[in-house]
Design a protein around this motif. Structure first.
Motif, short mmCIF file in Angstrom:
data_model
loop_
_atom_site.label_atom_id
_atom_site.label_comp_id
_atom_site.label_asym_id
_atom_site.label_seq_id
_atom_site.Cartn_x
_atom_site.Cartn_y
_atom_site.Cartn_z
N THR A 159 39.90 5.60 29.54
CA THR A 159 40.92 4.70 29.98
C THR A 159 40.51 3.52 30.69
O THR A 159 41.12 2.43 30.39
CB THR A 159 41.83 5.57 31.18
N ASP A 160 39.54 3.44 31.49
CA ASP A 160 39.12 2.27 32.08
C ASP A 160 38.49 1.38 30.83
O ASP A 160 38.73 0.01 31.27
CB ASP A 160 37.88 2.43 33.05
N PHE A 182 41.83 -3.11 46.63
CA PHE A 182 42.02 -2.44 45.29
C PHE A 182 42.12 -3.18 44.13
O PHE A 182 41.55 -3.41 43.04
CB PHE A 182 43.24 -1.32 45.15
N THR A 197 39.01 -5.08 43.40
CA THR A 197 38.19 -4.23 42.77
C THR A 197 38.56 -4.20 41.37
O THR A 197 37.73 -4.25 40.43
CB THR A 197 37.97 -2.64 43.49
N ASN A 252 36.35 -5.45 38.03
CA ASN A 252 36.20 -4.58 36.88
C ASN A 252 36.79 -5.31 35.58
O ASN A 252 35.91 -4.99 34.63
CB ASN A 252 36.72 -3.11 37.03
N LEU A 270 43.77 4.72 38.48
CA LEU A 270 42.62 3.86 38.72
C LEU A 270 41.97 3.26 37.71
O LEU A 270 41.57 2.21 37.34
CB LEU A 270 41.73 4.30 40.01
N MET A 271 41.76 4.28 36.54
CA MET A 271 40.87 4.09 35.45
C MET A 271 41.64 2.97 34.61
O MET A 271 41.42 2.13 33.89
CB MET A 271 40.72 5.20 34.63
N LEU A 303 38.68 0.88 36.52
CA LEU A 303 37.79 1.38 37.24
C LEU A 303 36.88 2.60 36.12
O LEU A 303 37.87 3.30 35.70
CB LEU A 303 37.93 2.11 38.45
N SER A 304 35.77 2.81 36.33
CA SER A 304 35.29 3.89 35.46
C SER A 304 35.50 5.27 36.43
O SER A 304 35.88 5.12 37.34
CB SER A 304 33.80 3.79 35.48
N GLU A 305 35.48 6.42 35.59
CA GLU A 305 35.92 7.45 36.29
C GLU A 305 35.13 8.01 37.30
O GLU A 305 35.56 8.22 38.58
CB GLU A 305 35.50 8.70 35.18
N ASP A 363 33.67 5.57 39.42
CA ASP A 363 34.00 4.71 40.60
C ASP A 363 35.52 5.10 41.06
O ASP A 363 35.76 4.92 42.39
CB ASP A 363 34.03 3.03 39.78
N MET A 412 36.00 5.85 44.83
CA MET A 412 37.15 5.08 45.74
C MET A 412 38.24 6.07 46.37
O MET A 412 38.45 5.97 47.64
CB MET A 412 37.96 4.16 44.75
N ILE A 451 31.66 -0.42 43.17
CA ILE A 451 32.58 -1.16 43.80
C ILE A 451 32.41 -2.03 44.96
O ILE A 451 31.54 -1.78 45.74
CB ILE A 451 33.60 -0.03 44.47
#
Lengths: 348, 247, 464
Positions: free
Chosen positions: B76-77, B102, B105, B109, C417-418, C422-424, C426, C430, C463
């Motif tokens: 997903t990211d 958030f 961040t 990313n 979040l992903m 964000l990676s899993e 991270d 978080m 992060i």
């Protein structure tokens, strides 16, 4: 009379917290003859007295367990039939039947409603101890209702062991308002996947009554569910220990457990101890518990009294309103009335 | 003819044992606004989640390409970093993390380099004003205690800040009052350009009256059964989905 | 989806100095207790307390509950280790190796920047103690416990082992028999310190015990924030920490006691902390438990004064091989008292967290309030998390509520979040950081930094 330590919790905590077990002077009757005044109604299922003497996982204590296995004066085993039945077992304590040591075993291979009632038709001191075992097979819906309406002189000790297999759905309703000292142990072993166990209890203590409730649910199957809801009220110098444990065993993925205990204190001398435990060795679960203690809601009280109802009646009304959602699950209207009447009397 | 931004071919998707998407096809080009409509349970939200590879859903067959690259198995990211954004129907509440931190961040990313803090704060301020958001909201924990409308606006704010190539808005309009819908539409207008695209998933037509829509697709029972222009939305508004049920 | 969070980087804490002691006494008996007392030039009354405590220790049983303590062998533990230095008031006088350790832990730097006074203990003795000049003028006393016994015998006599009786449990008795080091604080009436005092306890010597005694009296209307830190390098053999903290918060006073406990994973941390809280006074506890192999730690507030208050905010983080049994005890012993308990725990890599507590509301505590909330996070299916709270309510004029939750990080939240890039890892870090935030925000900056060392930075990874 000897002092016994009973109803041990599955996990100990500090001794001075006074909750690991209950220490009581107990007199065990020595002359035991058969308990004759038992009514069993509506039962076409297979009944015999071939109950199992298999050791309990928890129970009230070894002394009581051995007493029941050796000296039971009433044994009932039911294997439920295809047709869903409303089976009722009524134990009437009277002058000739003062002591009951019983074993009930329900092997539910089909859906059933079972109601077990303990009533006093005498004001004399009675004694009851027993073991109730229920086993719900795959896909079975089983409802068990236990009603304790014993007189205020009587001591009551009951151990329940409940096993759930896959997709079974077991509802227990325990109405624990009678007896002087009432000690109960409920153990639910949720083995199967998708099994669902709901336990609803009301307790009511007055004078110097002691209620000791030790409820334990172990979740082993995946996607299983335990829901414990305990509503109580304590008057005068009554004392209650509630020990509730939900134990998520490794492997019970996606299982859920909820436990709620709420105690209404109707007197400033009443005492309430609660130990709601959550034990967990599985990551993928959801467990919640909550407990609360306090007085009757003063706003509610004021509102009701403003309508011309006396303090005492208003308190009764509020207590009953809290109990009602549990009492409503009792299907039999006559029994429901009897329970409400008993609550009224005990709150007088 | 512009190249496809998103191309979905013959997509079959299961949730657990249940088939949800049953051979779905969709193409989105830069500069376009697409709308997917359909009754409850048709698979609309599944589609959004599957594009971002939510592990709750399983792709059985078919492919999803983004800018000509297959993204079926990207996490997903990584998909987010490629430039796909999803506005959640029910945004998650995350205690202990402030919205502004958030956002920063996430921006770090996505852009893969640290953002300039003042520039960043300015743009957050600017966009949240445009969206009529309470300025204190961004200091509060992410979505915690936000009203439904505030959560949705916060999603749009994130979209504006992260500036994706494709924004998927999953039921962003549902549960909003008229004013909030106008604000959200304004946010989408601010975002839209010839370089990006929008995919709006909705079950009603209210938001469409504020937007210029290029294509409307009707999704029923896991498939797109009809594609048309904004006119199609009006037709659905009048006659419902029954007419498509047997297609 | 498995939740994985990186192991805490312990490098800073794991610096081992040579076991360079002047005196090291192993074992426990009457002669040893007498010797420790003699080495400290103690008055007779203190020796008597020690000997009574030793008798009590021999009488009392090990707890019949909680973690397994069978690895602990008192015959092998050094009960007294004197480093090769005396008490200093300047860091320049502290031996190089010891000073280096405290430098790396950031203590002298924090002292300059944000503290009103610092005490530093190394093994059994306090090696450094200092406080800002103006506080001395205001009558504040902040010194090591041995000096207090010598210089303020009347105050110490009146309070020492009075808040925590020697009979409380076996390890309290042990503590009272062999105690050494620790801090003594007296804040005079009405004096409010706006920056904290801090004592740091470092155990360097292998197979030894630390038994420091902290005694704090915050007099009427005064206010103090006290910080305690502890760490040790890891050895293969068991170390023991059995400290004792006695806090007296007088009428209308305020005390906040913050602890970051970061013992090495060979430590048995069997510590006792108790506060007696006066009329309209407030006692706040902020506790982060990260280290040790086994912890049994339940700070306690006794609300004796009408209108007194207490708040407990604690986080426990157990990794592989750790069994951390922590929680809080409160006794409501007067009308209009209130308590708020907020506990969080994180278990990972086979670590076990237990939240154990007691809330007791006595008959006389009319119109009291208590609310408890505990949340446990399981990061994998090898770990364990138990919640064992006892709620003992003896009066009806109360508002009591208790809530507890147990579970894992929600997959939905991770996906959300992903979807923002964000990676899993991270994303999970978080969420864990957010979970711990209510506690880290209660810590003073320099300790929040240490907590950052322990979880935030490591969990955060990339992060910013």
């Amino acid at each position: 009379m000897e002092n016994l330590k009973l109803n041990d919790t599955p996990v100990r905590t500090a001794r001075n917290f006074a909750i690991n077990n209950i220490e009581l002077p107990v007199e065990i009757p020595n002359k035991i003859k058969n308990f004759e005044n038992v009514e069993i109604t509506n039962c076409k299922s297979k009944i015999d007295n071939e109950v199992s003497n298999k050791e309990l996982t928890y129970g009230i204590g070894k002394i009581f367990e051995e007493l029941v296995f050796k000296n039971a004066n009433n044994k009932i085993r039911i294997q439920t039939t295809k047709q869903k039945e409303d089976i009722k077992i009524i134990y009437n304590f009277d002058e000739k039947n003062l002591n009951l040591i019983n074993q009930i075993e329900v092997l539910a291979e089909n859906d059933a409603n079972i109601t077990i009632i303990y009533k006093s038709k005498t004001s004399k001191q009675c004694f009851h101890t027993g073991i109730i075992r229920t086993i719900a097979k795959e896909n079975i819906q089983l409802n068990v209702t236990i009603v304790n309406l014993l007189n205020e002189e009587t001591n009551n000790f009951e151990a329940i062991e409940n096993t759930l297999y896959q997709n079974s759905n077991v509802k227990y309703t325990i109405i624990d308002i009678g007896g002087r000292t009432s000690v109960s142990n409920y153990y639910s072993n949720i083995i199967g996947n998708n099994a669902n166990n709901v336990l609803k209890t009301i307790y009511l203590g007055k004078d110097k009554q002691i209620k000791d409730l030790n409820y334990i649910a172990e979740l082993r199957g995946e996607k299983s569910n335990i829901d414990i809801d305990v509503q109580g009220a304590l008057n005068d110098e009554a004392k209650k220990n509630f020990k509730g444990t939900i134990d998520f065993k490794r492997g019970c993925k996606k299982s859920k457990g909820n436990e709620n205990e709420s105690c209404m204190l109707l007197s400033n001398r009443a005492k309430s101890i609660a130990l709601p435990m959550l034990l967990c060795t599985e990551e993928d679960v959801e467990g919640n518990h909550s407990t609360s203690s306090g007085k009757v809601d003063e706003k509610q009280l004021f509102y009701i009294m403003a309508r011309g109802i006396s303090y005492k009646e208003a308190v009764k009304l509020i207590v009953k309103s809290k109990f009602n959602k549990i009492i409503e699950t009792v299907q039999d209207n006559d029994l429901k009335d009897e329970i409400l009447k008993e609550i009224d009397e005990r709150l007088n | 003819m512009a190249e496809n931004l998103l191309e979905i071919k013959d997509l079959y998707v299961n949730a657990g044992e249940k088939e949800i998407l049953k051979g779905l096809n969709l193409e989105i080009k830069k500069g376009e606004v697409h709308v997917i409509m359909g009754p409850n349970g048709a698979g609309k939200s599944t589609l959004a989640n599957v594009i971002l590879n939510n592990p709750q859903y399983k792709k059985i067959s078919g492919k999803i390409d983004f800018e000509g690259e297959n993204i079926n198995n990207l996490s997903t990211d990584k998909i987010a970093k490629k430039g796909i954004f999803m506005s959640f129907q029910m945004p998650e509440e995350i205690p202990g993390i402030s919205t502004i931190n958030f956002l920063r961040t996430a921006k770090n990313n996505i852009t893969e380099k640290p953002v300039k803090i003042f520039e960043f704060k300015d743009s957050v301020k600017k966009y949240s004003e445009e969206l009529n958001m309470n300025p204190k909201l961004i200091e509060r924990n992410l979505n915690v205690g936000f009203s439904g409308g505030e959560k949705k606006k916060n999603e749009i704010l994130q979209m504006l800040i992260l500036n994706p190539k494709l924004a998927i808005l999953d039921e962003t309009d549902s549960g909003l009052d008229v004013d909030a819908i106008k604000t959200v539409s304004k946010g989408i207008e601010m975002y839209k350009s010839t370089e990006n695209a929008v995919l709006i998933i909705t079950h009603n037509t209210r938001i469409l009256s504020h937007l210029d829509v290029d294509y409307v697709h009707v999704l029923i029972n896991g498939k797109i059964v009809k594609t048309g222009t904004a006119e199609l939305a009006k037709e659905i508004d009048e006659n419902g989905y029954t007419q498509f049920k047997n297609m | 989806m498995k939740t994985q969070v990186q192991e805490v980087n312990r490098n800073i804490y794991d610096i081992k100095n040579k076991d360079n002691y002047e005196i090291k006494i192993q074992g426990l008996n009457k002669e040893i207790v007498e010797e420790i007392s003699k080495l400290k030039n103690e008055p007779e009354w203190m020796l008597e307390i020690r000997l009574q405590a030793l008798e009590m220790y021999e009488k009392l049983e090990l707890p019949t509950w909680g973690p397994d303590l069978s690895e602990l062998n008192m015959e092998k533990i050094a009960t007294y280790v004197k480093p090769k230095t005396n008490l200093n008031t300047s860091w320049d006088d502290v031996p190089e190796d010891i000073k280096n350790t405290f430098d790396k832990l950031g203590i002298p730097e924090a002292e300059k920047e944000s503290l009103a006074g610092v005490g530093a203990q190394y093994d059994s003795e306090v090696v450094y103690h200092s406080m800002k000049e103006d506080l001395i003028k205001q009558g504040v006393i902040y010194t090591d416990m041995e000096s207090a016994v010598r210089d303020y015998p009347e105050i110490v006599k009146k309070h020492f082992m009075k808040c925590v009786p020697i009979s409380d449990h076996k390890f309290v008795a042990l503590h009272a028999a062999v105690w050494s080091g620790g801090s003594f604080v007296y804040i005079p009436k009405g004096v409010k310190l706006d920056i904290p005092l801090q004592s740091y306890f470092r155990l360097n010597s292998p197979e030894s015990g630390q038994f420091e005694h902290t005694l704090i009296i915050v007099d009427e209307g005064a206010s103090l924030h006290f910080i305690e830190g502890c760490s040790a390098p890891k050895y293969n053999k068991v170390n023991l920490h059995a400290g004792c903290v006695e806090l007296y918060v007088k009428d209308n006073a305020y005390l906040r006691y913050s602890t970051i406990e970061n013992w090495s994973k060979n430590m048995m941390n069997l510590n006792t902390k108790k506060a007696i809280v006066g009329k309209n006074a407030q006692m706040d506890w902020v506790t982060g438990s990260f280290g040790s192999k086994v912890s049994m730690l339940y700070p306690m507030s006794i609300l004796n004064g009408d209108g007194s208050k207490t708040e407990y905010t604690g986080i426990t983080f157990a990794g592989g091989g750790q069994n951390l049994d922590t929680g809080f005890k409160v006794v409501h012993n007067a009308p209009n008292t209130s308590s708020v308990i907020n506990s969080k725990s994180i278990s990972k890599d086979g670590g076990a967290c237990t939240y154990r507590s007691l809330v007791r509301i006595n008959e006389n505590a009319k119109n009291s309030k208590c609310s408890v909330s505990c949340e446990s996070l399981m990061l994998d299916d090898k770990s364990r998390s138990d919640t064992i709270p006892v709620n003992d309510i003896k009066t009806d004029e109360v508002e009591f509520s208790h809530e507890a939750k147990i579970g894992k990080i929600s997959d939905k939240t991770i996906f959300y979040l992903m979807s923002r890039g964000l990676s899993e890892e991270d994303a999970k870090a978080m969420i864990v950081r957010g979970f711990a935030y209510p506690i880290s925000k209660e810590l003073p900056v320099e300790y929040a930094v240490e907590m950052n060392n322990l979880i935030n930075l490591e969990l955060e990874g990339a992060i910013g």
